[in-house]
Design an enzyme around this catalytic site. Structure first.
Site: not given
Ligand code: GLA
Length: 761
Positions: A508, A578
């Site tokens: 990420d 997300d």
């Molecule tokens: C980001 C990712 C999510 C999740 C969060 C965790 O927003 O896109 O899928 O992994 O971080 O903090």
């Protein structure tokens, strides 16, 4: 049959013709080798045509020089800034004595045929200074994608400052009223299709964020007159393979010629090439088709599957590769030394091999537990996931020391022993025992100020002296341009992968850059961080993949903020957004698959009502939307009823049946929720024997009747059997009358999944 790619060079005329599967691209030397003039990009040409085109174009016909401004708007393949050039240049260099323009001469060509590719490199040397620019072109057997990039080498005795350096300059033929289509968005709303009719002037799309960005994606299509459709018409399309700040310029010059050019974003960037240094600019592939937007997408998908996904470094853009040191490879968790850089590009990278593997059905705990991950809680979820047929279980954020919310912990990549008293081992073992592989979330380029890492190394983040260190999601960005930081990052993830049976990493990157400074390098070119960060990231990933060949990667950046063909060389899949609301996802997925193949499009089935939009939709609808890509489950399985669990198990079993068609087949967008009463996609295997149709209806409106859905690319003379109902159809019937959709299409958010099999005779 796949047509072999080739490059024809007419030495006498000084022209080259790139021959792809079904298109041609030509250029030739002009002005006594001082320019490389673009001649053609479109349908295939006979080998002798480029010389004839150059005879006209090389003579600077009025068509290319009718501006009264005195400007020389000639269609050069790559434009070093200098002379009467006022359109967007490709290269702006500053030499040690203050000279700021470049004049060059062609010096040499190299042609290399490797398995499935032909690469042409043309060297142009500056007439007074030691800078050499290599223009590289690569064509692929059986494909229409032409990959371009450039390499700058300082062979002189003094530094050269590079202030702008594009990967490619694509000239389009002279046509009226070009339409540009591109992808824009934001967090939770990535990859939305937008379009603009280009008028005189420049339209600039870019990211200045240090990453690809949610806001704009470096992909485009251009079609003349705005006449192309999903199924028909001429389309030129390009996509920059770069995961950092980028800039693409679409310029209709005052004389009416269109070029699309770009690469690294020049904003705030400069690289000082010391004697002997070189910089490889990112690859910028593009293609031409006369088969409409659908054909352009299918070409991107097939090429990415064959030559991009997980192939590593194709052009040499990454820096030295990080590899594990002997100390680190030992099982001792105390080992503190990190990786060591290995010079040269990844051996074997870019070579053809077996296509990417089918994506396993994945479970991710993020929406279910947020940061509240514990060994017991994750085990309970894993047991339920295994019951419905999940193949990979991924623990998301929250597993490491100090990480109870997003205020602390990033940077301290050791397991939180209050949540996992015996480390990750027992959970991994349990997950493996349930027949699933284990995956883990990490965000290695980041640090929370509330972390041991930051307390020990406050100078490891990008920052300016006397300026605020602007936080976003309470975090700062680590300076990966620093070799010690890159080595540390490599070492942290290498250790995790060495100590645990981890088969999947969700990588990420949750914030853009700000204060992109490196005070210790003041006066020595700290502006290079914009590029060196990404090169370092690529090197780390290439090194981890080489050291742990069984591990697969997902690229995530607050959802789909790092989706591009550069990161896809190092990732098997991309977290699309997300926003997991199924209805919103249809639109996001329609944009995403313009360029990226469905198999890399990670899509989860989550709970209803959706946590973000609060929209309610049936489990079946949510599945049918997520099945359009690589299926995952992201809901709180501990709250799913037995009925829901049983329905999910059935839908996952169906997905496994259709998975090869969805993930490795050809995608035809039959209808779009933006223009039709419903959205629908058809997937077809290369051999044409298996067909899957997914269709989705939004809020119902009365009087719509029961629409039939016209299918694409079937054999009109063949019979097709519905694998569920046994109903038979002629291909001609499905192509012209359409597929009568099963069941009543009533209510909000309903969907259909149809599987057809072509009969043998
Ligand atoms: C980001 C990712 C999510 C999740 C969060 C965790 O927003 O896109 O899928 O992994 O971080 O903090």
């Amino acid at each position: 049959m796949a047509v072999a790619a080739d490059v024809w060079h007419d030495q006498a005329a000084g022209t080259w013709l790139l021959q792809t599967h079904s298109t041609g691209y030509a250029f030739g030397l002009a002005d006594a080798g001082a320019a490389l003039r673009h001649l053609h990009w479109g349908p295939g040409l006979r080998a002798e045509v480029p010389a004839a085109l150059l005879a006209v174009a090389g003579g600077e016909p009025p068509r290319w020089d009718r501006s009264r401004s005195g400007a020389r708007e000639l269609p050069d393949e790559y434009v070093p800034w200098g002379g009467l050039r006022f359109d967007e240049p490709s290269l702006k260099a500053e030499y040690a004595d203050g000279t700021r323009s470049t004049e060059w001469r062609y010096v040499a060509q190299r042609l290399a045929r490797q398995a499935a590719t032909v690469t042409l490199e043309l060297d142009f040397a500056d007439t007074a200074y030691g800078l050499t620019t290599t223009l590289a072109y690569r064509v692929y057997d059986g494909f229409d994608v032409i990959e371009r990039w450039a390499v700058l080498r300082n062979g002189g005795g003094h530094p050269v400052a590079i202030r702008q350096a594009h990967s490619a300059n694509w000239w389009l033929p002279d046509r009226a009223r070009w339409r540009l289509r591109y992808l824009h968005g934001g967090w939770g709303a990535e990859t939305r299709l937008a379009e603009a009719t280009l008028g005189p002037g420049k339209l600039v799309l870019e990211s200045r964020r240090g990453t690809t960005s949610h806001q704009f994606n470096p992909w485009f299509t251009l079609d003349p007159g705005g006449q192309a459709t999903e199924d028909n018409g001429e389309v030129w399309s390009g996509a920059l393979a770069w995961s950092g700040s980028w800039k693409l310029v679409y310029e209709l010059t005052s004389a009416g010629h269109l070029h699309a050019c770009g690469g690294l974003n020049d904003f705030d960037w400069m690289v000082r090439l010391l004697p002997g240094d070189k910089i490889v600019l990112p690859s910028f592939p593009a293609l031409y088709t006369d088969g409409g937007f659908g054909a352009a997408s299918r070409e991107w998908h097939a090429w990415a599957r064959a030559h991009v996904i997980g192939r590593g470094d194709r052009t040499g853009v990454a820096g030295p590769r990080w590899r594990a040191s002997a100390a680190l490879r030992s099982p001792s968790p105390e080992a503190s030394s990190g990786g060591r850089p290995e010079d040269g590009s990844t051996p074997g990278a870019g070579q053809p091999g077996p296509g990417p593997r089918l994506r396993p059905v994945l479970y991710n705990s993020w929406e279910a537990t947020s940061f509240a991950v514990t060994q017991d809680g994750q085990e309970r979820l894993a047991e339920r996931a295994a019951r419905i047929g999940v193949e990979r279980f991924v623990v998301d954020d929250g597993w490491f020391r100090g990480r109870d919310n997003d205020h602390a912990g990033l940077g301290d990549w050791t397991v939180d022993d209050t949540k996992f008293p015996y480390g990750l081992g027992p959970l991994v073992k349990r997950v493996n025992g349930l027949g699933m592989s284990f995956g883990l979330w990490v965000e290695p380029e980041m640090v929370n100020p509330d972390s041991d890492l930051y307390r020990a190394h406050p100078d490891w983040v990008y920052h300016f002296a006397h300026r605020t260190r602007t936080e976003h999601r309470n975090q700062l960005v680590l300076n990966l341009a620093r070799p010690d930081v890159a080595e540390w990052v490599f070492g942290q993830i290498d250790r995790l992968l060495t100590e645990n049976n981890i088969e999947f990493i969700k990588w990420d990157m949750n914030r853009p850059f700000s204060e992109p400074g490196w005070p210790a390098e003041a006066g020595r070119n700290p502006e290079r961080i914009w590029v060196d960060h990404v090169r370092s990231l690529y090197s780390i990933l290439d090194g981890l993949r080489a050291a742990h060949p069984g591990v697969e990667f997902e690229s995530c950046s607050g959802g789909g903020g790092r989706a591009d063909l550069g990161i896809l060389g190092r990732a098997e899949q991309i977290w699309t957004s997300d926003n997991t609301d199924a209805w919103d996802r249809i639109l996001i997925q329609e944009g995403f698959t313009q360029v990226f193949p469905p198999q890399v499009m990670m899509a989860w089935v989550t709970d209803s009502p959706n946590w973000w939009t609060e929209r309610r939709a049936s489990l079946r609808f949510r599945f049918h939307v997520a099945m359009a890509g690589a299926l995952g489950i992201g809901g709180d399985l501990s709250r799913w009823t037995e009925r829901e669990m049983a329905e999910a198990a059935e839908l996952i079993a169906t997905y496994k049946l259709i998975r090869p068609v969805i993930q490795h087949g050809r995608l035809y967008r039959l209808a779009s929720v933006t223009t039709d009463p419903y959205g629908a996609c058809q997937y077809l295997t290369d051999d044409g024997t298996q067909v899957v149709i997914l269709a989705w209806w939004g809020p119902s409106s009365s009087g719509g009747g029961r629409p039939a859905l016209r299918l694409a690319a079937l054999d009109p003379g063949a019979r097709y059997t519905d694998a569920d109902s046994g109903q038979e159809y002629w291909g001609a019937e499905l192509l012209h009358e359409g597929l009568p959709l099963p069941g009543a299409i009533r209510g909000d958010f309903v969907s259909a999944l149809v599987r057809l099999v072509r009969r043998a005779s």
